[in-house]
Write an enzyme that holds these catalytic residues in place. Structure first.
Site, PDB file in Angstrom:
ATOM      1  N   GLY A  34       1.215  -1.280   0.318  1.00  0.00           N
ATOM      2  CA  GLY A  34       0.099   0.032  -0.254  1.00  0.00           C
ATOM      3  C   GLY A  34       0.748   1.355   0.054  1.00  0.00           C
ATOM      4  O   GLY A  34       1.792   1.614  -0.478  1.00  0.00           O
ATOM      5  N   PHE A  35       0.335   2.458   0.249  1.00  0.00           N
ATOM      6  CA  PHE A  35       1.157   3.353   0.209  1.00  0.00           C
ATOM      7  C   PHE A  35       2.209   3.817   1.360  1.00  0.00           C
ATOM      8  O   PHE A  35       2.994   4.024   0.666  1.00  0.00           O
ATOM      9  CB  PHE A  35      -0.283   4.853   0.668  1.00  0.00           C
ATOM     10  CG  PHE A  35      -1.422   5.217  -0.357  1.00  0.00           C
ATOM     11  CD1 PHE A  35      -0.450   5.935  -1.288  1.00  0.00           C
ATOM     12  CD2 PHE A  35      -2.167   4.231  -0.442  1.00  0.00           C
ATOM     13  CE1 PHE A  35      -1.419   6.261  -2.449  1.00  0.00           C
ATOM     14  CE2 PHE A  35      -3.071   5.256  -1.140  1.00  0.00           C
ATOM     15  CZ  PHE A  35      -2.602   5.800  -1.856  1.00  0.00           C
ATOM     16  N   GLY A  36       1.777   2.937   1.811  1.00  0.00           N
ATOM     17  CA  GLY A  36       2.854   2.660   3.311  1.00  0.00           C
ATOM     18  C   GLY A  36       4.390   2.240   3.043  1.00  0.00           C
ATOM     19  O   GLY A  36       5.258   2.276   3.210  1.00  0.00           O
TER      20      GLY A  36
ATOM     21  N   VAL B 122       1.321 -13.604   3.998  1.00  0.00           N
ATOM     22  CA  VAL B 122       1.149 -14.113   5.697  1.00  0.00           C
ATOM     23  C   VAL B 122       0.216 -14.480   6.613  1.00  0.00           C
ATOM     24  O   VAL B 122      -1.099 -13.717   6.621  1.00  0.00           O
ATOM     25  CB  VAL B 122       1.853 -12.648   5.721  1.00  0.00           C
ATOM     26  CG1 VAL B 122       2.240 -12.547   7.138  1.00  0.00           C
ATOM     27  CG2 VAL B 122       3.454 -11.900   4.924  1.00  0.00           C
TER      28      VAL B 122
ATOM     29  N   GLU C 200     -18.950   9.977  -0.290  1.00  0.00           N
ATOM     30  CA  GLU C 200     -18.476   9.931  -1.883  1.00  0.00           C
ATOM     31  C   GLU C 200     -19.104   9.291  -3.099  1.00  0.00           C
ATOM     32  O   GLU C 200     -19.919   8.857  -3.489  1.00  0.00           O
ATOM     33  CB  GLU C 200     -17.314   9.986  -1.870  1.00  0.00           C
ATOM     34  CG  GLU C 200     -15.848  10.727  -1.726  1.00  0.00           C
ATOM     35  CD  GLU C 200     -15.038  10.645  -0.940  1.00  0.00           C
ATOM     36  OE1 GLU C 200     -13.779  11.624  -1.074  1.00  0.00           O
ATOM     37  OE2 GLU C 200     -14.766   9.562  -0.716  1.00  0.00           O
TER      38      GLU C 200
END
Length: 425
Positions: free
Chosen positions: A12-14, A78, A170
């Site tokens: 992901g982003f991290g 995992v 949204e």
């Protein structure tokens, strides 16, 4: 001497920001993810509501690091971490050793003790979630076109979104525009403009993370789109064909969940202290207490901002944490001083309401309306990966803005009667 091995769980982003930040460091890197792509989650609701195609907001992880020979990608699930042996345990029985481990495993839906509701009210975290929601919504209109019983037809044309945060707002706005504009002339037995979209928020107002004036504006903007906003009414039951909130039972063919998240089981893998949402309580430098070789970042970590409030589970926060973890690892390997504690810098909160309105809170300035919508769009296009994707998304938005037509409204992956909780069953 063998190169230092950094294992990053989660693309992901991290996770990606950690890998990017380690460019040029004397390390070899292994990325492990159960999916082969990085997903731009802020626009996932647009796939669910037929605005964008899946390929416009996701990129193969291998492609992103094709020019980084020190980066290896594994498609695997995992199941645990052996802290003593320093190994990541995979579901197929294999293991991956590490010198430094970065857990960026994100979050999943939380149903507040009612996991059975997931069958009837899917959440939105993956591409699979988005295409499932899109299928359920479009199938509901198709079933309504054939339905002769008026009560069942009305239920099929009633869409309920639970949770009044940015995702819920949204979704509600996008569904209302899909029904009232895009599909307005597509059917003969039903009038899509009679579709009901109901947004339910247990708290006193929607967008609780924004100021009250922006929250009030968002509520009025949704009402102008035809969305019914119900606040102060917690949901007490989700079932096939109906939802119960407050003292009201509402017949509906589609229920969507946007009310809460639960961290991945990383805390269980590590046997580490966690907060109520399952997020690992990390040290100020984002490491696990007693294990400085293990970093936990993003939605998986519980860490406070300088003002004492929890760091929000949003993409900019995850990216900042990934960059901090990478800087700390590089400093350790170079024998220099570590960057110190992680300090989150809030760059603002954004939420869009349909295709002509949005709210933005930068702290020092607050915006609403069409100008906020344009800034919201430019910001999201800027953070997309690759020129082709930026152009494709921009053209899709421009086309929808001008015509109201959405080209991604395809029913795929399954048949109507395979949908659990469908009134067609």
């Amino acid at each position: 001497m063998a190169e230092h091995h950094v294992v990053v769980i989660g693309a992901g982003f991290g996770g990606l920001e950690t890998v990017r930040g380690l460019a040029g460091a004397p390390v070899r890197i292994t990325i492990i993810d159960q999916r082969n792509h990085h997903l731009f989650q802020p626009l996932l609701y647009q796939v669910a509501t037929a605005i964008l195609a899946t390929s416009e907001i996701a990129w193969p992880v291998r492609y992103l690091f094709r020019d980084r020979p020190e980066v290896k990608t594994l498609l695997a699930t995992v199941k645990g971490v052996d802290k003593e042996k320093r190994e990541v345990l995979l579901s197929d029985g294999q293991s991956v050793p590490y010198d430094t481990l970065v857990l960026a495993t994100g979050a999943r839906h939380a149903y507040f003790g009612h996991d059975e509701w997931e069958r009837y009210a899917p959440g939105l975290k993956t591409l699979e979630d988005a295409t499932t929601i899109r299928r359920r919504m479009l199938t509901a209109f198709e079933l309504a076109e054939r339905e002769t019983d008026e009560a069942r037809r009305q239920a099929l044309m009633t869409f309920v979104i639970i949770g009044g945060g940015p995702t819920g707002v949204e979704l509600a706005g996008a569904i209302a525009e899909l029904a009232h504009v895009t599909l307005a002339k597509d059917f003969r037995s039903i009038d899509p403009q009679l579709t009901r979209v109901v947004l339910i928020e247990a708290g006193p107002r929607i967008l609780p993370g924004f100021t009250e004036d922006l929250s009030a504006y968002a509520g009025k903007a949704l009402e102008r789109l035809g969305v019914e906003v119900r606040t102060g009414a917690p949901v007490t039951e989700c079932a096939a064909g109906h939802v119960v909130f407050g003292d009201e039972t509402l017949a509906t063919g589609t229920i969507l969940w946007a009310a809460g998240v639960q961290a991945s089981p990383a805390a269980q893998w590590l046997e580490a202290p966690a907060d109520r949402a399952g997020r690992v309580k990390v040290e100020p430098d984002l490491t696990v207490p007693g294990h400085p070789e293990i970093f936990v970042i993003g939605d998986t970590a519980s860490v406070s901002a300088p003002d004492g409030k929890p760091v929000p589970g949003i993409a900019p926060a995850a990216k900042q944490q990934g960059g901090h973890a990478a800087a700390t690892i590089k400093a350790r390997l170079a024998g220099g001083a570590a960057p110190g504690p992680f300090l989150y810098k809030h760059s603002g909160s954004l939420a869009t309401i349909g295709k002509r309105a949005a709210v933005i809170d930068f702290g020092w300035i607050k915006l609403r309306g069409w100008l906020a919508w344009w800034i919201w769009g430019i910001a999201h296009i800027f953070f997309l990966i690759g020129t082709r994707h930026r152009i494709a998304v921009a053209l899709s938005w421009l086309w929808i803005y001008m015509t109201g037509h959405r080209s991604a409204r395809l029913i795929t992956q399954g048949k109507p009667r395979e949908e659990t909780g469908s009134p067609a069953e």
